[in-house]
Scaffold this active site. Structure first.
Site, short mmCIF file in Angstrom:
data_model
loop_
_atom_site.label_atom_id
_atom_site.label_comp_id
_atom_site.label_asym_id
_atom_site.label_seq_id
_atom_site.Cartn_x
_atom_site.Cartn_y
_atom_site.Cartn_z
N TYR A 192 51.63 86.45 43.94
CA TYR A 192 52.01 86.20 45.33
C TYR A 192 52.49 87.48 46.00
O TYR A 192 52.86 88.46 45.33
CB TYR A 192 53.11 85.13 45.40
CG TYR A 192 54.45 85.58 44.85
CD1 TYR A 192 55.41 86.16 45.68
CD2 TYR A 192 54.76 85.46 43.49
CE1 TYR A 192 56.63 86.58 45.18
CE2 TYR A 192 55.97 85.88 42.98
CZ TYR A 192 56.91 86.44 43.83
OH TYR A 192 58.12 86.86 43.33
N CYS A 193 52.48 87.47 47.33
CA CYS A 193 53.02 88.57 48.12
C CYS A 193 53.57 87.98 49.42
O CYS A 193 53.72 86.76 49.53
CB CYS A 193 51.97 89.65 48.38
SG CYS A 193 50.51 89.06 49.25
N THR A 194 53.86 88.80 50.40
CA THR A 194 54.52 88.33 51.61
C THR A 194 53.68 87.34 52.41
O THR A 194 54.09 86.21 52.66
CB THR A 194 54.89 89.52 52.53
OG1 THR A 194 55.66 90.47 51.78
CG2 THR A 194 55.70 89.05 53.72
N GLY A 238 49.97 87.19 51.88
CA GLY A 238 48.72 86.91 51.21
C GLY A 238 47.73 88.05 51.14
O GLY A 238 46.84 88.06 50.28
N ILE A 275 54.44 84.10 50.63
CA ILE A 275 55.80 83.57 50.70
C ILE A 275 56.08 82.94 52.06
O ILE A 275 56.71 81.89 52.17
CB ILE A 275 56.83 84.69 50.44
CG1 ILE A 275 56.61 85.31 49.06
CG2 ILE A 275 58.24 84.17 50.56
CD1 ILE A 275 57.32 86.65 48.88
#
Length: 298
Positions: A180-182, A184, A209
């Protein structure tokens, strides 16, 4: 209740941009006309942006992007705010909209990428004992907030991640990888890199997220701390079910999600400093920086 007058838009799309320099100029002209601030990066592979502005201006920008065949499929993540969260507008043309550091072996997410999991599916898979949750962000982003049980790669920049993976491959082989990241965008390329490296069960959080925190079912559950964002807010809340603070003031050790930059310019490192400790600390991250600043001033 009256709606907040400003919006913040977070968006990206991997789409063919034939002339990035021309498109950059068009984007700058559109944003200046609408009075939008923020950062936009364009490249042949697509566009990546975060903007803030009056509600009507942001709505007009969304309408313009959806009217363009190249960006008609754009998805926007939207926050409400009382004012701009950026001080100015920056629009740049680059080789990539997000840099994984692979050079000629760069990944096209339109060819290689992991399986997208909705927030609901992600929440369920986090309970899978065979799953490994892998944060695809920088270390200082993780330190402000992360999913429970997530691995923290010791990297200060996204492009260091491929080398970290090669060094820790034994820990990940045969596992269900959840990354995952901020918002996508980084996972689109990173998960594709993992697929090309031979990992068989690679999954990514759709919308990152930010979307997980907005989803009416997931509601950010089991995300600890805040989400780091690259604007004047620095951190935004995610968890509306079981929130917690994971970061601590480096001076007194009490819980604090307040990130500041070291007052010694050659250092400028971000560190956690609560309001109570700021006057005594002078915003220096350590005594070494305080002494260096004093020596430079003498």
């Amino acid at each position: 209740m009256e709606q907040p007058p400003f919006l913040v838009l977070l968006y990206y799309l991997y789409t063919d941009i034939e002339d990035p320099e021309l498109y950059r100029d068009q984007q700058r002209a559109l944003c200046e006309e609408l009075g939008l601030f923020g950062r936009i990066i364009v490249a042949k592979e697509g566009i990546n942006g975060t903007l803030s502005g009056p509600r009507s201006a942001c709505e007009a920008y969304i309408e313009a992007m959806h009217a363009d065949p190249r960006t008609a499929a754009m998805t926007f993540k939207i926050d409400e705010e009382q004012d701009h969260v950026f001080p100015k507008l920056s629009v740049k043309a680059r080789d990539e909209i997000v840099t994984l550091g692979l050079g000629d072996e760069d990944i096209s997410p339109n060819e290689y990428t992991g399986k997208h999991l909705t927030p609901k599916e992600w929440k369920e898979e986090m309970e899978n004992p065979e799953a490994v949750i892998l944060d695809a962000r920088n270390d200082y982003e993780y330190d402000l907030g992360h999913f429970k049980g997530a691995i923290r790669p010791d990297i200060g920049n996204f492009k260091e991640l491929p080398e970290w993976i090669k060094e820790h491959r034994e820990e990940l082989d045969g596992k269900k990888i959840l990354t995952y990241c901020t918002g996508g965008i980084r996972c689109e390329k990173f998960s594709g890199f993992l697929v090309k490296e031979g990992f068989e069960d690679v999954n990514q959080l759709l919308g990152g997220i930010v979307e997980y925190g907005k989803d009416p079912e997931a509601r950010g559950e089991n995300y600890d701390g805040e989400c780091y964002v690259f604007d004047q807010r620095v951190g935004v809340p995610v968890n509306h079910v079981n929130p917690s603070t994971v970061s601590h003031c480096i001076h007194c050790g009490e819980e604090s999600s307040r990130y500041v930059n070291c007052a010694y310019p050659p250092c400028n490192d971000q560190h956690f400093c609560c309001e109570k400790c700021e006057p005594a600390s002078g915003r220096y991250c350590c005594e070494k920086c305080r002494d260096a600043a004093a020596a430079a001033a003498s």
